[in-house]
Design a protein around this motif. Structure first.
Motif, PDB file in Angstrom:
ATOM      1  N   CYS B  94     -16.189  -4.998  19.430  1.00 12.99           N
ATOM      2  CA  CYS B  94     -17.402  -5.522  20.076  1.00 12.99           C
ATOM      3  C   CYS B  94     -17.227  -6.999  20.448  1.00 12.99           C
ATOM      4  N   SER B 113     -22.284   1.992  15.029  1.00 11.77           N
ATOM      5  CA  SER B 113     -22.117   1.296  16.301  1.00 11.77           C
ATOM      6  C   SER B 113     -23.445   1.027  17.009  1.00 11.77           C
ATOM      7  N   SER B 117     -25.012  -2.157  19.811  1.00 15.43           N
ATOM      8  CA  SER B 117     -25.065  -1.744  21.212  1.00 15.43           C
ATOM      9  C   SER B 117     -25.883  -2.688  22.084  1.00 15.43           C
ATOM     10  N   MET B 124     -21.566   1.352  25.678  1.00 16.80           N
ATOM     11  CA  MET B 124     -20.928   2.026  24.537  1.00 16.80           C
ATOM     12  C   MET B 124     -21.307   3.501  24.559  1.00 16.80           C
ATOM     13  N   HIS B 126     -21.288   6.807  21.823  1.00 18.64           N
ATOM     14  CA  HIS B 126     -21.244   7.053  20.380  1.00 18.64           C
ATOM     15  C   HIS B 126     -21.117   8.566  20.171  1.00 18.64           C
ATOM     16  N   ALA B 146     -29.453   4.339  23.673  1.00 20.92           N
ATOM     17  CA  ALA B 146     -28.020   4.410  23.348  1.00 20.92           C
ATOM     18  C   ALA B 146     -27.413   5.720  23.857  1.00 20.92           C
TER      19      ALA B 146
END
Lengths: 378, 378
Positions: B94, B113, B117, B124, B126, B146
């Motif tokens: 990151c 994670s 984000s 990103m 996941h 996300a």
């Protein structure tokens, strides 16, 4: 070296204070990290800083409260894995980093905050509450620039190669621990029942000197396995986990606190609580005990249990008023907050000096293979 | 809706791929997340993308390797708590987010994670490897934007209210699982010995149909407590944990795989491994099994063990070549990579469209009290 502008010391800071989300701040009974988080928050607010406390929704605070979760994971076992809850809670503050001058993280378990420290511009401080073992120190060395706060010199000494930005001992609310000069004829043991805390050694001391020992702590497996058989309700008495008032009465009435710690701990909140009540301490020379207990003033630190027993009369003979005074001078919430406030002012000034010089910190290269171990073949 | 420019599909991407740091990528024996991480990396590199694999120093890869730690925490028990090692490793990627077009995280345990984000601009993804329970889903709902990747529709259905950016089933290296048309007269059970995987039910099936059952898996407490007493070395045989060659020989020679899963799992890598060898599957209707096992083609899915036993002759009668063909069409590393590549192109195009429109995403307000539970009094 960066000069801190003198006008800084009247400046009010915007502070994010990230407490653990295990339970309410402060915790209803035991919880030293929660207690320190609450005290520091209240004192910073009292000094006019704009503090946002990141904590559970059950928390009552004079600061602005930001709660991602209504409860803590000690109360709600469905909040699992707890690490993920701590992470999301921590991230909530980091995502708002630009709103703060400084972000204070209380590492109740380990400083997971380190992983965020390079992703935000706001300086972070990470207060450690446990003694790191060497492999943890090696991991933290991935962030050699991070502002770690140690709670004792003993803890700082385990941080070789890291940036210990300050050593700030815990404080307590001295008003809650009233001085007592009227003692009864007993010794006191305080703290969780684990092998490391030495409850069996405390019992041995009491038996050897022929005094009563009153023990207060939450029960535990170790209590039932190892301690209970020694409890006779006469000489060795177990009182359970006490509320604040009973605790102060018990501490204030004790001739001495027996602190036969078997392992090195980075602090000992019960030591300063006893001292605030005027009660001297007979301690073993482990962890931060010799920094907190001043020989001949607030107690004696011994290298062996024999020595501790031999010195106990001297401990009990110490005048109680100077012990209280020492606690007031060194372990008040104000003294602790002075330490944090000075650190915050310094970090804010350093950041502003860097930025006004057009220097933004540059790329800090993470040392590859920071972790000590086998070097791989490729 | 955002149009993806057609020239995008020839564009080579800079991809950070974050694998777990439990062990090497791929793992030496078992480790489905590690296996999938390795396959996806190799296939992305083969397609010309510039991939940096974040993994242990023991890892061998065609990508650029970034290793914060020489070994994994399965190999080195001093690397504890393991969560902190995963965090520091994740943070390393990151912190370098600006060097990448997309960051792919493999959530071997849970998507830690998510907490990063919003702190980086690079999109990103996941990938989830476990079935979330409702309280986890509620926590993840703190990040409704996300890009979660589900590995089956069964898993996606547990993500109500979240952004499931894609459903991408796992692929395997089909070259490593050679088709076999020469079978021996046995059934096979594959997978860890836990109550949930149903080894006792597999044994019951074998006994009821009077066939041999060969079992391969690492041993475990559950094996010694519950399974071992049924193993006679004749009809019920335990082979230990197998290497790749023995595993393929065992799968290829089986008349059928018995998959009597007792709990809902989001995928079943052993199902597609069996299918790649041409071996049909007799499965219970749990988790993702009915998505992977196609009735009348690659096996049969039954609602009860009785039904599974009754259908076993039909399962074993299925022609093996079309099963292999089905695995090639749906569960190759290429098919999996097609899914990820399409997702990456879409996210990169969306980001560029947003930025060229001068829209930077704005403040996404974290819902306070995202976690379902008691609402606090204040």
């Amino acid at each position: 070296m960066i000069e801190i502008p003198q006008n800084n010391i009247n400046r009010k800071l915007k502070i994010a204070h990230i407490a653990p989300v295990a339970t309410t701040i402060p915790a209803e009974k035991s919880g030293s990290v929660e207690l320190v988080s609450a005290l520091l928050t209240e004192e910073l607010v009292k000094r006019g800083h704009d503090v946002t406390l990141f904590a559970t929704g059950t928390t009552k605070t004079s600061a602005r409260l930001f709660a991602t979760f209504p409860q803590g994971y000690w109360e709600n076992i469905d909040m699992w894995p707890w690490e993920h809850f701590e992470l999301v809670h921590l991230a909530a503050a980091c995502e708002r980093a630009d709103q703060f001058d400084v972000i204070q993280y209380q590492a109740a378990y380990y400083p997971m905050s380190l992983a965020f420290s390079r992703l935000i511009k706001t300086p972070m401080t990470h207060t450690l509450h446990h003694q790191p073992f060497p492999e943890q120190r090696d991991l933290w060395a991935c962030y050699p620039e991070a502002n770690l706060v140690a709670i004792s010199n003993y803890q700082r000494n385990a941080l070789v190669g890291l940036n210990c930005a300050a050593v700030i001992p815990h404080g307590i609310d001295l008003e809650n621990f009233t001085f007592s000069d009227k003692t009864d004829d007993y010794l006191v043991f305080f703290g969780r029942f684990t092998e490391g805390k030495g409850p069996l050694q405390a019992i041995e001391v009491a038996k050897r000197v022929g005094m009563r020992l009153l023990m207060a702590a939450p029960d535990s497996g170790y209590y039932y396995d190892e301690v209970e058989r020694h409890v006779d309700g006469e000489q060795i008495v177990y009182l359970g986990e006490l509320g604040q008032e009973e605790k102060v009465a018990l501490l204030g009435g004790a001739r001495a606190m027996i602190y036969p710690m078997q392992i090195g701990e980075p602090f000992g909140l019960v030591l300063i609580e006893a001292m605030a009540c005027g009660t001297p301490v007979a301690a073993l020379n482990k962890g931060a005990a010799p920094e907190i207990v001043v020989d001949g003033l607030s107690g004696y630190v011994s290298n062996t249990l024999d020595e501790l027993v031999a010195k106990l009369p001297d401990v009990m003979a110490l005048p109680r008023r100077p012990i209280r005074q020492y606690a007031e001078d060194h372990y008040s919430a104000e003294a602790m907050t002075n330490g944090y406030e000075a650190l915050y002012y310094r970090l804010v000034a350093e950041r502003e000096a860097r930025e006004s010089a057009g220097f933004n910190g540059g790329e800090i290269d993470r040392p590859e293979y920071a972790f000590s171990g086998l070097r791989p073949s490729r």
